[in-house]
Design a protein around this motif. Sequence first.
Motif, mmCIF file in Angstrom:
data_model
loop_
_atom_site.group_PDB
_atom_site.id
_atom_site.type_symbol
_atom_site.label_atom_id
_atom_site.label_comp_id
_atom_site.label_asym_id
_atom_site.label_seq_id
_atom_site.Cartn_x
_atom_site.Cartn_y
_atom_site.Cartn_z
ATOM 1 N N ILE A 133 -6.462 -6.211 -7.959
ATOM 2 C CA ILE A 133 -7.292 -5.243 -7.234
ATOM 3 C C ILE A 133 -8.499 -5.959 -6.649
ATOM 4 O O ILE A 133 -9.628 -5.517 -6.731
ATOM 5 N N HIS A 134 -8.234 -7.107 -6.058
ATOM 6 C CA HIS A 134 -9.315 -7.851 -5.407
ATOM 7 C C HIS A 134 -9.663 -7.155 -4.102
ATOM 8 O O HIS A 134 -8.809 -6.980 -3.246
ATOM 9 N N ARG A 135 -10.942 -6.756 -3.973
ATOM 10 C CA ARG A 135 -11.322 -5.954 -2.821
ATOM 11 C C ARG A 135 -12.352 -6.643 -1.939
ATOM 12 O O ARG A 135 -12.889 -6.028 -1.037
ATOM 13 N N ALA A 136 -12.680 -7.885 -2.251
ATOM 14 C CA ALA A 136 -13.569 -8.676 -1.394
ATOM 15 C C ALA A 136 -14.964 -8.087 -1.282
ATOM 16 O O ALA A 136 -15.515 -7.967 -0.191
ATOM 17 N N PHE A 137 -15.551 -7.701 -2.402
ATOM 18 C CA PHE A 137 -16.924 -7.182 -2.403
ATOM 19 C C PHE A 137 -17.898 -8.157 -1.770
ATOM 20 O O PHE A 137 -18.776 -7.771 -1.003
ATOM 21 N N ASP A 180 -11.999 -8.141 -10.843
ATOM 22 C CA ASP A 180 -11.455 -8.713 -9.618
ATOM 23 C C ASP A 180 -12.398 -8.659 -8.421
ATOM 24 O O ASP A 180 -12.065 -9.173 -7.368
ATOM 25 N N LEU A 203 -7.834 -14.872 -7.418
ATOM 26 C CA LEU A 203 -7.914 -13.477 -7.008
ATOM 27 C C LEU A 203 -6.954 -13.164 -5.872
ATOM 28 O O LEU A 203 -6.368 -12.085 -5.822
ATOM 29 N N ALA A 242 -4.344 -3.516 -3.715
ATOM 30 C CA ALA A 242 -4.564 -4.773 -3.006
ATOM 31 C C ALA A 242 -3.219 -5.292 -2.512
ATOM 32 O O ALA A 242 -2.162 -4.847 -2.955
ATOM 33 N N TYR A 302 -9.672 -8.207 4.043
ATOM 34 C CA TYR A 302 -8.471 -9.034 4.144
ATOM 35 C C TYR A 302 -7.530 -8.870 2.962
ATOM 36 O O TYR A 302 -6.360 -9.208 3.046
ATOM 37 N N SER A 303 -8.021 -8.362 1.832
ATOM 38 C CA SER A 303 -7.190 -8.364 0.639
ATOM 39 C C SER A 303 -6.664 -6.997 0.270
ATOM 40 O O SER A 303 -5.925 -6.874 -0.691
ATOM 41 N N VAL A 304 -7.052 -5.963 1.007
ATOM 42 C CA VAL A 304 -6.692 -4.606 0.586
ATOM 43 C C VAL A 304 -5.663 -4.022 1.539
ATOM 44 O O VAL A 304 -5.785 -4.128 2.759
#
Lengths: 401, 174, 186
Positions: A55-59, A400, B136, C90, C126-128
């Motif tokens: 669940i990496h969401r790039a915060f 994540d 990740l 994701a 980019y990851s979702v």
Amino acid sequence: MSKQDHIKHSADSLEKETITLNIGPTHPATHGVFQNIVEIDGERIVSGDSTIGYIHRAFEKIAEHRPFYQVTPLTDRLNYCSSPINNMGWHMTVEKLLGVQVPKRAQYLRVIIMELARIADHIVCNSVIGVDTGALTGFTYVFQWREKIYEIWEEVCGARLTTNIGRVGGMERDFNEIAFKKLEEFLRDFPKGWKEFENLLVRNRIFMDRTQTVPTTPEFALQYGFTGPNLRATGVDYDVRVMSPYSSYEDFEFNIPVGTKGDTYDRFMVRNQEIWESLKIIRQALDKLPAGPYHADAPQFYLPPKAEVYNNMEALIYHFKIVMGEIDAPKGEVYHSVEGGNGELGFYLISDGGRAAYRLHFRRPCFIYYQAFTEMVKGCLLSDAIVAMSSMNIIAGELDA
Amino acid sequence: MNETIDYKKVTERIAEKFGAKVHSPEEPYGMLTLRTDKDSIIPLLQFLRDDEAMQFIFLTDVCAVHFPDKAEKFEVVYHIHSLMHNLRVRIKVALSGEPKIPTAVNVFKGANWMERETYDFYGVIFEGHPNLKRILNVDEMTIFPMRKEYPLEDNTRIDKDDKMFGRINVNREN
Amino acid sequence: MALDTNTVQAKIVAPPLGVGGPGYYATSFDKAIGLAKQYSIWPLPFATSCCGIEFMATMGPHYDLSRFGAERLSFSPRQADLLMVMGTIAKKMGPVLKQVYEQMAEPRWVIAVGACASSGGIFDTYSVLQGIDQIIPVDVYVPGCPPRPEQIIDGFMRIQDLVHNESQRRRNSPEYKALLESYGIR
């Protein structure tokens, strides 16, 4: 089953061969999306490997593209069991960068909110430990108290879970009468309810036998960067609230509970005890709550209330300036940390003078201590590892980023 | 060993041992910030950890920063903490050329995933790391997404355009 | 003690359309089965993040989803009727979600709970995955970030309506097969 020569079997191994078992990423026992692949010999874990990032969401990338006040909703979604702590930590980081002094009343209100969040976080974690050892009753029983906390938050900010509470420079509004009334009711009723939950589990022989497993040493915990209840369970009294007080924590009397063995039971008990300490802090904050403004006099950075924006020229100007990004933050870099539900939640913010952060790095406690999990559970029973995992309180959003 | 240690003493002790290799101490917002090079970083961390008087035994954080306009494009930032004296120190290492730096896993085990994350985001290679792979993002990813040149947004999406949703960089229009 | 009829409110489920008289009631199989299915949905909570915490509240004593016949959560996709996707998916998670969907037996329904599952929400990154409908068909979308438990319950009731009114043969229809085909699901 597979014969694997590279794995060393223990002397009491019966099978002399191991099974590869996959737990996750959607396993109900993981309470979040992460994967553990373990090699088990009978019921004992020989080795393990964790995979995360589901669940990496790039915060951190988003934070580089958003003005400061738009980062607050992101912090909500880090450790969503105690989002107000994250919100406040972020506000305090920005305030530190801008040099804004928050008035005492706002600081006390923040403390109340943060301690409620800590209670909510620990309620979830501890009741889930109960579920994983087979006691579903406690979980369904104490969840009503979390609802009460959510009701207080709803009075204060209008949201339940992802609160987006407070603003840079203070709170967005003062507590209303109903919030204070609900707080008093909570302080009156919750201890009784939590006591019942404790009676169910704390001296329960079955529960103790199940949870006095997976011990950790202080050296191990410090090497792996443990913080929060998991570190304190090993006996290290490191708490950010005391070591580097923020938001007037130095005004309150409270203890830091520590464990001795660092096992699942200690982690459970430290969280239990922290709930009582949090209640003490809330009581003191309510009793000593000073009068005065609930936000700093910093119109360049504090978003004015909507009513004023419509009726007051200056408020409208500042609102426009903040929203359209005409006020720049000073250049500099700042690290600020708060004691989150899981440990030291740090914000490392580099500002290049623009509207948004040049770089914002979150020090997420879960992420850092979860890497020790496979090391911790080596040689333990599989069922104990599952309970240990829930006692570490891994929150996927925080894990994540 | 009850001698009180402050930032001045820390700087002095480091200067005694490392001389000019650790330079330009600053204290932005009350945290001692030092700079060093990639050959001295591991001995420095080791020294700070093992020194009886200082005991910086806790690695708080490792992260990287990308400066596309500078000659030294990457900076790796370490935050360490002495629980004994409640002091935090930030150490920065600027990397030029291909970003490579020795790993700190042998000093602090907790550096393992932090370095993997840094590699995943920025492509900083930690030499000697036991398991340096993406953590990740998906393994198939070819870019290092946190570098400034890569966009934030998902480029497969077609229902959002710049005019309606402002898919532009609010910070630096360049 | 007599119950006060003014305060006690029980929801009486209306019978399906049909013809009735003294001692008999005739309706179609479709409707009778639909009624039965509607109140015995086994949901599979695919909870990844914040919305999953709100789902915990929904299942908790305060909101109590069990009232709608969803007492039994099925953590195995093979026994589940309803896939409740709660939280951000994701790109790394996408194939897992698809596999879970493929493992479910027909008839199966899907709710996308929350903005992230419906459209990617605030995470346009980019990851979702920008909405789970890119990889599996979705029946009901529940907005909110996260939705309140009442909203999740409302979404669940919409699913109940679908289950009740759906033709028993829908899953064999060419349109449905074409839909699955378009997602590359066998």
